[in-house]
Design a protein around this motif. Structure first.
Motif, PDB file in Angstrom:
ATOM      1  N   ALA A 244       0.823  -1.206   0.000  1.00 49.94           N
ATOM      2  CA  ALA A 244       0.000   0.000   0.000  1.00 49.94           C
ATOM      3  C   ALA A 244       0.860   1.260   0.000  1.00 49.94           C
ATOM      4  N   LEU A 245       1.929   1.255   0.782  1.00 51.72           N
ATOM      5  CA  LEU A 245       2.822   2.412   0.842  1.00 51.72           C
ATOM      6  C   LEU A 245       3.545   2.609  -0.491  1.00 51.72           C
ATOM      7  N   ALA A 246       3.943   1.515  -1.117  1.00 51.23           N
ATOM      8  CA  ALA A 246       4.596   1.612  -2.430  1.00 51.23           C
ATOM      9  C   ALA A 246       3.647   2.201  -3.468  1.00 51.23           C
ATOM     10  N   LYS A 247       2.393   1.813  -3.392  1.00 49.60           N
ATOM     11  CA  LYS A 247       1.385   2.335  -4.328  1.00 49.60           C
ATOM     12  C   LYS A 247       1.142   3.818  -4.098  1.00 49.60           C
ATOM     13  N   LEU A 248       1.234   4.239  -2.856  1.00 46.87           N
ATOM     14  CA  LEU A 248       0.987   5.637  -2.508  1.00 46.87           C
ATOM     15  C   LEU A 248       2.161   6.547  -2.872  1.00 46.87           C
ATOM     16  N   ALA A 249       3.379   6.005  -2.884  1.00 49.87           N
ATOM     17  CA  ALA A 249       4.570   6.823  -3.114  1.00 49.87           C
ATOM     18  C   ALA A 249       4.565   7.446  -4.515  1.00 49.87           C
ATOM     19  N   ASN A 250       5.031   8.690  -4.586  1.00 50.23           N
ATOM     20  CA  ASN A 250       5.124   9.401  -5.864  1.00 50.23           C
ATOM     21  C   ASN A 250       6.457   9.076  -6.531  1.00 50.23           C
ATOM     22  N   THR A 251       6.399   8.297  -7.600  1.00 47.05           N
ATOM     23  CA  THR A 251       7.618   7.925  -8.309  1.00 47.05           C
ATOM     24  C   THR A 251       7.284   7.517  -9.735  1.00 47.05           C
ATOM     25  N   GLU A 252       8.254   7.675 -10.621  1.00 52.50           N
ATOM     26  CA  GLU A 252       8.084   7.206 -11.994  1.00 52.50           C
ATOM     27  C   GLU A 252       8.645   5.796 -12.166  1.00 52.50           C
ATOM     28  N   LYS A 253       9.446   5.339 -11.185  1.00 49.23           N
ATOM     29  CA  LYS A 253      10.065   4.018 -11.291  1.00 49.23           C
ATOM     30  C   LYS A 253       9.882   3.261  -9.984  1.00 49.23           C
ATOM     31  N   LEU A 254       9.091   2.201 -10.011  1.00 51.70           N
ATOM     32  CA  LEU A 254       8.862   1.349  -8.853  1.00 51.70           C
ATOM     33  C   LEU A 254       9.596   0.032  -9.069  1.00 51.70           C
ATOM     34  N   VAL A 255      10.519  -0.280  -8.170  1.00 50.52           N
ATOM     35  CA  VAL A 255      11.288  -1.516  -8.231  1.00 50.52           C
ATOM     36  C   VAL A 255      10.782  -2.467  -7.145  1.00 50.52           C
ATOM     37  N   GLY A 256      10.518  -3.689  -7.522  1.00 54.05           N
ATOM     38  CA  GLY A 256      10.032  -4.666  -6.539  1.00 54.05           C
ATOM     39  C   GLY A 256       8.565  -4.933  -6.733  1.00 54.05           C
ATOM     40  N   TYR A 257       7.736  -4.474  -5.781  1.00 53.09           N
ATOM     41  CA  TYR A 257       6.331  -4.854  -5.791  1.00 53.09           C
ATOM     42  C   TYR A 257       5.400  -3.691  -5.466  1.00 53.09           C
ATOM     43  N   SER A 258       4.263  -3.677  -6.170  1.00 59.36           N
ATOM     44  CA  SER A 258       3.173  -2.765  -5.864  1.00 59.36           C
ATOM     45  C   SER A 258       1.870  -3.488  -6.173  1.00 59.36           C
ATOM     46  N   LEU A 259       0.762  -2.780  -6.039  1.00 61.54           N
ATOM     47  CA  LEU A 259      -0.557  -3.335  -6.336  1.00 61.54           C
ATOM     48  C   LEU A 259      -1.190  -2.572  -7.489  1.00 61.54           C
ATOM     49  N   ASP A 260      -1.957  -3.285  -8.332  1.00 61.41           N
ATOM     50  CA  ASP A 260      -2.713  -2.571  -9.352  1.00 61.41           C
ATOM     51  C   ASP A 260      -4.123  -2.283  -8.827  1.00 61.41           C
ATOM     52  N   SER A 261      -4.967  -1.730  -9.671  1.00 60.68           N
ATOM     53  CA  SER A 261      -6.305  -1.307  -9.248  1.00 60.68           C
ATOM     54  C   SER A 261      -7.229  -2.490  -8.943  1.00 60.68           C
TER      55      SER A 261
END
Length: 377
Positions: free
Chosen positions: A129-146
């Motif tokens: 959830a925190l990764a999804k919330l973070a403002n970034t153009e490049k996410l490395v590792g894991y996040s969630l989609d909609s």
């Protein structure tokens, strides 16, 4: 929209929910303001956020990535988002520019800040959830989609995700945690060292401990960490084995230091109750920094798959590590240790409890451990 009241919502000075200080004090309009500063402005220094909340041992071992990130991005500022109760293992780490605590203000903090790269290696819901919330153009590792699907950033991340979901894949794995995380993050190599900060005050306290107990360092000092915390009781070796090992090396004239925290108090008291000469408790109420300094006194550390193992590895100690329910292959000892595991066919089950009387940890013999320790004397 009225151009006279246009809003630069991406300005670092705009707090999102109220007028900025320049509007309040000077009646400034965004269209003509000279203080406009984009939150996403391209800076010479690359801004990196690492999300690794816990557990403490996992946070500590993940610090191996810092040297690799600095090699990959020489001009970078690395911030680390961590749970408050695990932050102590990062304090004093000079490769980290800022330690960010996961507290009640974290959502606001992430909304107001931008990063060039966010690295989330955790699959826990909160981390995703925190990764999804973070403002970034490049996410490395894991996040969630909609649709609540976990999105891995590359094939290596996808493979680690599968191993996290199937214990049989964990058991079949032959590579270390450092290997997998390096591949996920795209680091140049996978054998960077774990970073264990040693505070000067803690080093002094450890030195004073030796003096107070009249411990001489003309013989090897063997550290024993007999516990494994409250969560992973199955990581503990049998108490009789630790007592027999301590007694054996005491009779050989070596010093044995018992290492642990409050969760290990019962085990340390049980060993101390045997009144074995040359066996000393370093205490169970040390700060994390003091605990590191006590480990640093040792030449060899005997332990299970615990934070003490990762600390000993980072402090470049020889290690004799005992494994049962968790993966032996996953743990990196940097060529300075021996990993022992029984021949039970149920090893690496990742169970926290076991009904078997002759379980995988019970089956490790004292002779195996003594023989392994003697290699480093």
């Amino acid at each position: 929209m009225n151009k006279n009241f246009s809003v630069h919502t991406d300005c670092m000075h705009f707090p999102l929910d109220r007028p900025c200080v320049y509007q309040k004090n000077d009646n400034m309009r965004c269209a003509e303001c000279k203080k406009y500063e984009k939150a996403s402005a391209v800076l010479e220094e690359k801004r990196i956020l690492v999300i690794k909340l816990g557990a403490m041992g996992d946070v500590l071992r993940t610090t191996f990535m810092l040297e690799g990130l600095k090699a990959l991005y020489p001009k970078s500022s690395i911030s680390w988002l961590v749970n408050k109760n695990n932050a102590a293992v990062l304090e004093g780490n000079t490769l980290i520019s800022k330690i960010i605590l996961n507290d009640e203000k974290i959502n606001e903090f992430l909304a107001l800040n931008c990063y060039d790269t966010v690295i989330n290696l955790d699959l826990a819901p909160e981390s995703l959830a925190l990764a999804k919330l973070a403002n970034t153009e490049k996410l490395v590792g894991y996040s969630l989609d909609s649709k609540r699907n976990i999105v891995p950033s590359n094939d290596f991340a996808a493979q680690w995700l599968e191993m996290s979901a199937y214990d049989e894949l964990k058991k079949a794995n032959k590579f270390t945690y450092q290997h997998w995380m390096s591949k996920i993050a795209g680091l140049p190599k996978d054998n960077y060292e774990i970073v264990v900060p040693l505070a000067a005050s803690s080093v002094k306290k450890a030195g004073d401990f030796l003096k107070e107990n009249k411990i001489k360092t003309d013989k090897k000092i063997i550290g024993i960490n007999p516990g494994a915390g409250k969560r992973w009781k199955m990581k503990k070796w049998r108490m009789g084995g630790f007592i027999e090992t301590a007694k054996y090396f005491s009779e050989k004239g070596h010093i044995v230091l018992l290492l642990g925290g409050r969760d290990d108090e019962a085990e340390i008291k049980a060993i101390m109750a045997k009144k074995i000469p040359n066996v000393f408790s370093t205490g169970t109420d040390n700060s994390v920094s003091d605990f590191f300094a006590m480990i640093n006194l040792c030449d060899i550390v005997v332990c299970g798959d615990t934070m003490a193992l990762h600390a000993a590895a980072g402090l470049k100690k020889n290690i004799v590590a005992l494994f049962g329910p968790t993966s032996l292959a996953e743990i990196e000892v940097y060529g300075r240790g021996t990993k022992i595991q029984s021949d039970k066919n149920c090893i690496c089950c990742y169970k926290q409890t076991c009904e078997k009387t002759d379980n995988c940890m019970e089956a490790i013999t004292t002779e195996e451990v003594i023989k392994a320790v003697e290699k480093y004397l």
